[in-house]
Design a protein around this motif. Structure first.
Motif, PDB file in Angstrom:
ATOM      1  N   MET A   1      72.871  72.904 -34.010  1.00 52.84           N
ATOM      2  CA  MET A   1      71.650  72.411 -34.231  1.00 52.84           C
ATOM      3  C   MET A   1      71.686  72.248 -35.722  1.00 52.84           C
ATOM      4  SD  MET A   1      69.574  72.289 -31.306  1.00 52.84           S
ATOM      5  CE  MET A   1      68.008  72.589 -31.499  1.00 52.84           C
ATOM      6  N   THR A   2      72.241  73.208 -36.565  1.00 52.73           N
ATOM      7  CA  THR A   2      72.267  73.138 -38.056  1.00 52.73           C
ATOM      8  C   THR A   2      72.896  71.967 -38.490  1.00 52.73           C
ATOM      9  OG1 THR A   2      71.741  75.479 -38.057  1.00 52.73           O
ATOM     10  CG2 THR A   2      72.324  74.419 -40.003  1.00 52.73           C
ATOM     11  N   THR A   3      74.051  71.754 -38.047  1.00 51.24           N
ATOM     12  CA  THR A   3      75.026  70.909 -38.564  1.00 51.24           C
ATOM     13  C   THR A   3      75.093  69.610 -37.897  1.00 51.24           C
ATOM     14  OG1 THR A   3      76.809  71.521 -36.823  1.00 51.24           O
ATOM     15  CG2 THR A   3      76.946  72.615 -39.024  1.00 51.24           C
ATOM     16  N   CYS A   4      74.501  69.573 -36.756  1.00 49.60           N
ATOM     17  CA  CYS A   4      74.594  68.128 -36.235  1.00 49.60           C
ATOM     18  C   CYS A   4      73.445  67.295 -36.021  1.00 49.60           C
ATOM     19  CB  CYS A   4      75.096  68.031 -34.547  1.00 49.60           C
ATOM     20  SG  CYS A   4      76.785  69.092 -34.652  1.00 49.60           S
ATOM     21  N   ILE A   5      72.167  67.961 -36.204  1.00 52.24           N
ATOM     22  CA  ILE A   5      71.060  67.278 -35.996  1.00 52.24           C
ATOM     23  C   ILE A   5      70.470  66.835 -37.346  1.00 52.24           C
ATOM     24  CG2 ILE A   5      68.517  67.663 -35.124  1.00 52.24           C
ATOM     25  CD1 ILE A   5      69.518  69.280 -32.910  1.00 52.24           C
TER      26      ILE A   5
ATOM     27  N   LEU B   1      76.926  73.504 -43.484  1.00 49.20           N
ATOM     28  CA  LEU B   1      76.331  74.823 -43.109  1.00 49.20           C
ATOM     29  C   LEU B   1      76.282  75.876 -44.340  1.00 49.20           C
ATOM     30  CD1 LEU B   1      75.479  76.511 -40.580  1.00 49.20           C
ATOM     31  CD2 LEU B   1      78.040  77.408 -40.525  1.00 49.20           C
ATOM     32  N   LEU B   2      76.888  75.753 -45.130  1.00 50.68           N
ATOM     33  CA  LEU B   2      76.986  76.734 -46.198  1.00 50.68           C
ATOM     34  C   LEU B   2      75.740  76.621 -47.172  1.00 50.68           C
ATOM     35  CD1 LEU B   2      80.449  77.337 -47.468  1.00 50.68           C
ATOM     36  CD2 LEU B   2      79.231  78.744 -45.949  1.00 50.68           C
ATOM     37  N   SER B   3      74.973  75.387 -47.081  1.00 47.84           N
ATOM     38  CA  SER B   3      73.989  75.026 -48.019  1.00 47.84           C
ATOM     39  C   SER B   3      72.548  75.530 -47.312  1.00 47.84           C
ATOM     40  CB  SER B   3      74.138  73.506 -48.114  1.00 47.84           C
ATOM     41  OG  SER B   3      73.792  72.761 -46.905  1.00 47.84           O
ATOM     42  N   THR B   4      72.774  75.860 -45.900  1.00 49.30           N
ATOM     43  CA  THR B   4      71.577  76.328 -45.105  1.00 49.30           C
ATOM     44  C   THR B   4      71.159  77.502 -45.511  1.00 49.30           C
ATOM     45  OG1 THR B   4      72.424  75.098 -43.251  1.00 49.30           O
ATOM     46  CG2 THR B   4      70.688  76.685 -42.876  1.00 49.30           C
ATOM     47  N   PRO B   5      69.904  77.837 -45.915  1.00 54.72           N
ATOM     48  CA  PRO B   5      69.430  79.428 -46.285  1.00 54.72           C
ATOM     49  C   PRO B   5      69.798  80.361 -45.364  1.00 54.72           C
ATOM     50  CG  PRO B   5      67.775  77.638 -46.881  1.00 54.72           C
ATOM     51  CD  PRO B   5      68.720  77.010 -45.944  1.00 54.72           C
TER      52      PRO B   5
ATOM     53  N   CYS C   1      74.240  82.039 -28.461  1.00 60.26           N
ATOM     54  CA  CYS C   1      73.105  81.894 -29.335  1.00 60.26           C
ATOM     55  C   CYS C   1      73.447  81.294 -30.819  1.00 60.26           C
ATOM     56  CB  CYS C   1      72.131  82.702 -29.279  1.00 60.26           C
ATOM     57  SG  CYS C   1      71.292  83.109 -27.685  1.00 60.26           S
ATOM     58  N   LEU C   2      74.350  81.937 -31.359  1.00 63.18           N
ATOM     59  CA  LEU C   2      74.727  81.770 -32.650  1.00 63.18           C
ATOM     60  C   LEU C   2      75.597  80.467 -32.742  1.00 63.18           C
ATOM     61  CD1 LEU C   2      76.069  85.056 -34.054  1.00 63.18           C
ATOM     62  CD2 LEU C   2      73.727  83.808 -34.473  1.00 63.18           C
ATOM     63  N   MET C   3      76.243  79.899 -31.768  1.00 67.65           N
ATOM     64  CA  MET C   3      77.138  78.621 -31.492  1.00 67.65           C
ATOM     65  C   MET C   3      76.028  77.570 -31.522  1.00 67.65           C
ATOM     66  SD  MET C   3      80.116  79.572 -29.231  1.00 67.65           S
ATOM     67  CE  MET C   3      80.900  77.538 -29.112  1.00 67.65           C
ATOM     68  N   ILE C   4      74.921  77.910 -30.716  1.00 63.82           N
ATOM     69  CA  ILE C   4      73.906  76.735 -30.535  1.00 63.82           C
ATOM     70  C   ILE C   4      73.329  76.467 -32.071  1.00 63.82           C
ATOM     71  CG2 ILE C   4      71.706  76.378 -29.377  1.00 63.82           C
ATOM     72  CD1 ILE C   4      72.374  77.718 -26.943  1.00 63.82           C
ATOM     73  N   PHE C   5      72.923  77.553 -32.582  1.00 65.72           N
ATOM     74  CA  PHE C   5      72.389  77.484 -33.921  1.00 65.72           C
ATOM     75  C   PHE C   5      73.145  76.685 -34.939  1.00 65.72           C
ATOM     76  CE2 PHE C   5      72.844  79.388 -38.359  1.00 65.72           C
ATOM     77  CZ  PHE C   5      71.371  79.146 -38.896  1.00 65.72           C
ATOM     78  N   THR C   6      74.561  77.003 -34.860  1.00 56.24           N
ATOM     79  CA  THR C   6      75.336  76.471 -35.544  1.00 56.24           C
ATOM     80  C   THR C   6      75.356  74.745 -35.542  1.00 56.24           C
ATOM     81  OG1 THR C   6      76.850  78.065 -36.181  1.00 56.24           O
ATOM     82  CG2 THR C   6      77.873  76.140 -36.468  1.00 56.24           C
TER      83      THR C   6
END
Length: 296
Positions: A54-58, A1-5, A47-52
């Motif tokens: 989507m970012t880490t699992c997909i 997650l930390l590598s995501t801009p 919404c932030l949980m969904i973002f997290t």
């Protein structure tokens, strides 16, 4: 997650959200949100949980496809509920938003939110219809499956468009029209279809001209403008029509930001941070209470 801009700005937004809620005029209201909107910190944090997630699992294309299909399929019962509201078929009462009693709001309880949600799903549904149509020219043994999928997606698209029409919301409909225009122009350029490009531009020009004619009170479309489905579009250039409450809230918020004259909450408690509200704000979902306080 930390590598995501986007990780750092999203984390900062979450921090500001929590801080603003804790220092709000009414922390409980800021957390859950007002009844017509429900856009408090709880909704944003979900919404932030969904973002997290989507970012880490997909990671794979198949996962992206499943997310798209899930978004499309879950829009069907929401759309059908909105259509049912138009015909007074509603086992539960969701439409408690002022001014939205006669407009479809489905489980959002807000016509504008329902329409804004659906116009983001419609392009995904249209993309599936296009893919299924192109797949019909493939192997014959798969043709029946693609035909069934095409029929299902066409049914979903029809229910989405009907629900959008029954919401009576102008902004999302105009946004959908603009998005469709851009989508068709990009497709025309990509597939080098000049007729599609000129046809799209001509249709868009006619729609814009028709919209301006609707706003002309004594114009040739004044009778059409009286129809329930077009009356709101006829007032699209009037900032006060249908948006007087929103304009009043904006004015109250602007006054509060400049002068910070709110010294007590709506329930009579003294505001300990009244002198520093220009820095901390009044909290999420506090626009309506601010408006009522300024009115009093």
């Amino acid at each position: 997650l930390l590598s995501t801009p986007l990780a750092l700005p999203v984390a900062l937004f979450a921090l500001v959200l929590v801080l603003a809620t804790a220092l709000s005029l009414s922390p409980w209201l800021s957390f859950w949100g007002t009844s017509p909107r429900r856009e408090g910190s709880y909704t944003h944090l979900c919404c932030l949980m969904i973002f997290t997630a989507m970012t880490t699992c997909i990671r794979s294309r198949d996962q992206v496809e499943r997310v798209i299909v899930a978004a499309i399929l879950t829009s069907l019962p929401i759309s059908l509920y909105g259509v049912g509201q138009r015909f007074h078929i509603e086992p539960l009462t969701f439409s408690d938003s002022p001014g939205f009693e006669s407009r479809a709001g489905s489980t959002f309880a807000n016509a504008a939110f329902l329409s804004a949600y659906l116009v983001m799903i419609v392009p995904l549904t249209v993309s599936r219809i296009i893919l299924c149509s192109l797949a019909l020219s493939g192997p014959k043994e798969r043709r029946s499956a693609h035909l069934i999928q095409l029929a299902v997606y066409a049914l979903i698209a029809a229910s989405q468009l009907l629900a959008i029409a029954y919401t009576g919301s102008r902004g999302p409909v105009l946004g959908l029209a603009a998005g469709a225009t851009v989508m068709l122009l990009v497709g025309a350029i990509y597939f080098r279809k000049r007729w599609l490009m000129w046809g799209t531009m001509g249709t868009a020009t006619l729609l814009v001209a028709g919209l301006f004619l609707l706003t002309w009170r004594e114009g040739p479309l004044h009778r059409v403008a009286q129809h329930p489905y077009f009356s709101r579009f006829a007032k699209v250039l009037d900032p006060e029509a249908g948006s007087s409450g929103r304009v009043a809230i904006w004015r109250a918020a602007a006054r509060a930001a400049r002068f910070a004259k709110v010294t007590e909450t709506s329930d009579g408690r003294k505001d300990q941070l009244s002198g520093a509200r220009f820095l901390f704000g009044y909290g999420p979902e506090q626009a309506t209470p601010l408006y009522l306080l300024h009115r009093s």
